[in-house]
Design an enzyme around this catalytic site. Structure first.
Site, PDB file in Angstrom:
ATOM      1  N   CYS A 162      -1.648  -4.544   7.744  1.00 24.65           N
ATOM      2  CA  CYS A 162      -1.388  -3.258   8.410  1.00 24.65           C
ATOM      3  C   CYS A 162      -0.786  -3.496   9.806  1.00 24.65           C
ATOM      4  CB  CYS A 162      -2.671  -2.444   8.529  1.00 24.65           C
ATOM      5  SG  CYS A 162      -3.639  -2.420   7.006  1.00 24.65           S
TER       6      CYS A 162
ATOM      7  N   CYS B 279       0.807  -1.219   0.000  1.00 25.66           N
ATOM      8  CA  CYS B 279       0.000   0.000   0.000  1.00 25.66           C
ATOM      9  C   CYS B 279       0.840   1.270   0.000  1.00 25.66           C
ATOM     10  CB  CYS B 279      -0.917   0.009   1.219  1.00 25.66           C
ATOM     11  SG  CYS B 279       0.019  -0.023   2.757  1.00 25.66           S
TER      12      CYS B 279
END
Ligand code: FES
Length: 141
Positions: free
Chosen positions: A105, A35
């Site tokens: 994440c 990302c």
């Protein structure tokens, strides 16, 4: 069912330990190739090797903010050796879950802490097996 747990929402909307430690004993910065997000962790460690303060900054998503907030809470007041044991899985559990597409994440938080511990070790002449910092502890189950 809500996409995010109350714990995630709490740590996202009211993140703990945000900021920078100017005279940090260890700093770790990592990025996520998927990302493009970045996370930085600062550690303050006393003479006994206990983490007395920890702060984070992230250019990351809501899950990255919640994960780093929770991760810093989990290692504050703990010995550096214990911080090294923190897995992203433990962070996800403490957050009462993350959507599967957001588990990576939490890996960012784990890796940033490891990078900060490595920096602490390097600066303070602490001997360690470099292999432990090569391994990626990615638990997506
Ligand atoms: Fe980048 Fe969450 S999408 S860290």
């Amino acid at each position: 069912m809500a996409l995010y747990s109350e714990k995630v929402m709490d740590h996202f909307t009211n993140p703990r330990n945000v900021g920078k430690i100017e005279d940090a004993d260890g700093v770790g910065e990592v990025g996520n190739a998927r990302c493009g997000d970045i996370m930085k962790i600062y550690l303050k460690v006393d003479d006994e090797g206990v983490i007395t303060d920890v702060k984070f900054n992230t250019f990351g998503c809501a899950s990255a903010i919640a994960s780093s907030s929770m991760a810093t809470c989990l290692i504050k007041g703990k010995p550096v050796s214990e911080a090294l044991e923190l897995t992203n899985k433990a962070v996800v559990e403490a957050l009462e879950g993350l959507p599967a597409v957001k588990v990576h994440c939490s890996v960012l938080a784990e890796e940033a802490i490891k990078a900060a511990v490595k920096d602490y070790n390097d600066r303070h002449g602490v001997k360690y097996d470099p292999e432990i910092f090569k391994e990626k502890h990615i638990h997506e189950d």
